[in-house]
Design an enzyme around this catalytic site. Structure first.
Site, PDB file in Angstrom:
ATOM      1  N   HIS A 168      72.408  -2.572 -48.509  1.00 12.99           N
ATOM      2  CA  HIS A 168      73.771  -3.089 -48.386  1.00 12.99           C
ATOM      3  C   HIS A 168      73.928  -3.842 -47.065  1.00 12.99           C
ATOM      4  O   HIS A 168      75.048  -4.163 -46.663  1.00 12.99           O
ATOM      5  CB  HIS A 168      74.790  -1.940 -48.483  1.00 12.99           C
ATOM      6  CG  HIS A 168      74.900  -1.380 -49.870  1.00 12.99           C
ATOM      7  ND1 HIS A 168      73.942  -0.551 -50.410  1.00 12.99           N
ATOM      8  CD2 HIS A 168      75.823  -1.554 -50.838  1.00 12.99           C
ATOM      9  CE1 HIS A 168      74.305  -0.228 -51.653  1.00 12.99           C
ATOM     10  NE2 HIS A 168      75.438  -0.821 -51.931  1.00 12.99           N
ATOM     11  N   ASN A 169      72.821  -4.079 -46.387  1.00 11.13           N
ATOM     12  CA  ASN A 169      72.846  -4.771 -45.100  1.00 11.13           C
ATOM     13  C   ASN A 169      72.453  -6.244 -45.328  1.00 11.13           C
ATOM     14  O   ASN A 169      71.324  -6.532 -45.754  1.00 11.13           O
ATOM     15  CB  ASN A 169      71.851  -4.052 -44.168  1.00 11.13           C
ATOM     16  CG  ASN A 169      71.731  -4.694 -42.812  1.00 11.13           C
ATOM     17  OD1 ASN A 169      71.708  -5.914 -42.690  1.00 11.13           O
ATOM     18  ND2 ASN A 169      71.623  -3.866 -41.788  1.00 11.13           N
ATOM     19  N   ALA A 170      73.390  -7.161 -45.058  1.00 14.91           N
ATOM     20  CA  ALA A 170      73.164  -8.578 -45.373  1.00 14.91           C
ATOM     21  C   ALA A 170      71.988  -9.166 -44.591  1.00 14.91           C
ATOM     22  O   ALA A 170      71.238 -10.000 -45.110  1.00 14.91           O
ATOM     23  CB  ALA A 170      74.435  -9.367 -45.072  1.00 14.91           C
TER      24      ALA A 170
ATOM     25  N   ASP B 280      64.006   1.236 -44.816  1.00 11.48           N
ATOM     26  CA  ASP B 280      64.704   2.036 -43.812  1.00 11.48           C
ATOM     27  C   ASP B 280      64.050   1.709 -42.489  1.00 11.48           C
ATOM     28  O   ASP B 280      62.816   1.675 -42.379  1.00 11.48           O
ATOM     29  CB  ASP B 280      64.635   3.537 -44.101  1.00 11.48           C
ATOM     30  CG  ASP B 280      65.748   4.267 -43.358  1.00 11.48           C
ATOM     31  OD1 ASP B 280      66.925   4.004 -43.676  1.00 11.48           O
ATOM     32  OD2 ASP B 280      65.448   5.056 -42.449  1.00 11.48           O
TER      33      ASP B 280
HETATM   34  P1  ITT Z   1      70.731  -0.085 -45.899  1.00 13.48           P
HETATM   35  O1  ITT Z   1      70.527   1.385 -45.713  1.00 13.48           O
HETATM   36  O2  ITT Z   1      71.765  -0.423 -46.938  1.00 13.48           O
HETATM   37  O3  ITT Z   1      69.442  -0.832 -46.117  1.00 13.48           O
HETATM   38  P2  ITT Z   1      71.465  -0.006 -43.117  1.00 13.48           P
HETATM   39  O4  ITT Z   1      71.930  -1.048 -42.157  1.00 13.48           O
HETATM   40  O5  ITT Z   1      72.300   1.251 -43.241  1.00 13.48           O
HETATM   41  O6  ITT Z   1      71.317  -0.715 -44.541  1.00 13.48           O
HETATM   42  P3  ITT Z   1      69.289   1.547 -42.059  1.00 13.48           P
HETATM   43  O7  ITT Z   1      69.907   2.835 -42.431  1.00 13.48           O
HETATM   44  O8  ITT Z   1      67.820   1.375 -42.310  1.00 13.48           O
HETATM   45  O9  ITT Z   1      69.984   0.340 -42.812  1.00 13.48           O
HETATM   46  O10 ITT Z   1      69.640   1.266 -40.551  1.00 13.48           O
HETATM   47  C1  ITT Z   1      68.763   0.596 -39.755  1.00 13.48           C
HETATM   48  C2  ITT Z   1      69.495  -0.064 -38.603  1.00 13.48           C
HETATM   49  O11 ITT Z   1      68.493  -0.393 -37.622  1.00 13.48           O
HETATM   50  C3  ITT Z   1      70.084  -1.380 -39.053  1.00 13.48           C
HETATM   51  O12 ITT Z   1      71.434  -1.249 -39.431  1.00 13.48           O
HETATM   52  C4  ITT Z   1      69.866  -2.279 -37.861  1.00 13.48           C
HETATM   53  O13 ITT Z   1      70.919  -2.278 -37.009  1.00 13.48           O
HETATM   54  C5  ITT Z   1      68.672  -1.678 -37.137  1.00 13.48           C
HETATM   55  N1  ITT Z   1      67.574  -2.577 -37.465  1.00 13.48           N
HETATM   56  C6  ITT Z   1      66.645  -2.441 -38.439  1.00 13.48           C
HETATM   57  N2  ITT Z   1      65.861  -3.523 -38.502  1.00 13.48           N
HETATM   58  C7  ITT Z   1      66.318  -4.376 -37.562  1.00 13.48           C
HETATM   59  C8  ITT Z   1      65.940  -5.654 -37.166  1.00 13.48           C
HETATM   60  O14 ITT Z   1      64.984  -6.338 -37.774  1.00 13.48           O
HETATM   61  N3  ITT Z   1      66.601  -6.215 -36.170  1.00 13.48           N
HETATM   62  C9  ITT Z   1      67.618  -5.571 -35.558  1.00 13.48           C
HETATM   63  N4  ITT Z   1      68.061  -4.369 -35.886  1.00 13.48           N
HETATM   64  C10 ITT Z   1      67.405  -3.763 -36.889  1.00 13.48           C
END
Ligand code: ITT
Length: 204
Positions: A13-15, A73
């Site tokens: 759900h993360n754009a 994740d």
């Molecule tokens: P989904 O679970 O729906 O995929 P989420 O944002 O809740 O979305 P996560 O629980 O995996 O996802 O949270 C990981 C967080 O870590 C994410 O919201 C980012 O802020 C950070 N993160 C992960 N990958 C990143 C990246 O490539 N660059 C910057 N921040 C990142």
């Protein structure tokens, strides 16, 4: 590994993630659809590791949609904070109503690092990612890990990317992930590292 077919649910759900994962998958000739577009619920992340959480997100999306699903994740792991925020990276951005503010999350990381190591100008950190792919109905899941090492900078720089990107400089570069060309981030990121392993398994 079993073939994926030509349509894959991206179980996020993360754009920002959706954009990056679609850019990795679509060159393979696989069409993608996001969890939000399908109206899938956001599962509660109750796992104790990136891999467990990626698995549960992929499994739920595959079972609800009837299509193979790929979940990510990921998070920022800071050495001085013994790996935190880690699997709680998204939660560090949330206020009491669950609204996310990345400046708030980055500020907390920097304050906690300063409290632990006030003299360290380039605190070591890495982004970690677990990618899980699940096939519908039969319980089969495969998981791949990736990481990219770097240092933290303050103040944050750049408005590209998402999440903690503006405070993270990958090893070998001077600019943050918030400043670097997204194409470059896609080729060296924790997500790209995990995706390379997935591709190798797919081609075996
Ligand atoms: P989904 O679970 O729906 O995929 P989420 O944002 O809740 O979305 P996560 O629980 O995996 O996802 O949270 C990981 C967080 O870590 C994410 O919201 C980012 O802020 C950070 N993160 C992960 N990958 C990143 C990246 O490539 N660059 C910057 N921040 C990142």
């Amino acid at each position: 590994m079993r073939p994926i077919g030509d349509r894959l649910v991206i179980a996020t759900h993360n754009a920002g993630k959706l954009r990056e994962i679609a850019a990795l998958v679509e060159p393979l000739g696989i069409s993608t659809v996001g969890a939000e577009e399908l109206g899938l619920p956001e599962p509660e992340e109750i796992g104790n590791s990136f891999a467990d959480n990626a698995d549960l997100k992929a499994r739920e999306a595959a079972d609800l949609s009837g299509l193979p699903a790929l979940a990510d994740d990921s998070g920022l792991c800071v050495d001085a904070l013994h790996g935190r925020p880690g699997i709680f990276s998204a939660r560090w951005a949330e206020d009491s109503e669950g609204k996310r503010d990345w400046m708030r999350a980055m500020d907390r990381v920097w304050r906690e690092v300063q409290a632990e190591e006030p003299d360290e100008e380039a605190p070591a950190a890495y982004f970690a990612c677990a990618l899980a792919i699940a096939w519908p109905n039969d319980g089969q899941t495969e998981t791949f890990d990736g990481r990219v090492d770097g240092i933290l900078v303050w103040p944050p720089r750049g408005d590209r990317g998402f999440g903690y990107d503006p405070m993270f400089v990958p090893v070998g570069y001077d600019e943050t992930f918030g400043e670097l060309d997204p194409e470059l981030k896609h080729s060296i990121s924790h997500r790209a590292d995990a995706f390379r392993k997935l591709l190798t398994a797919l081609n075996e």
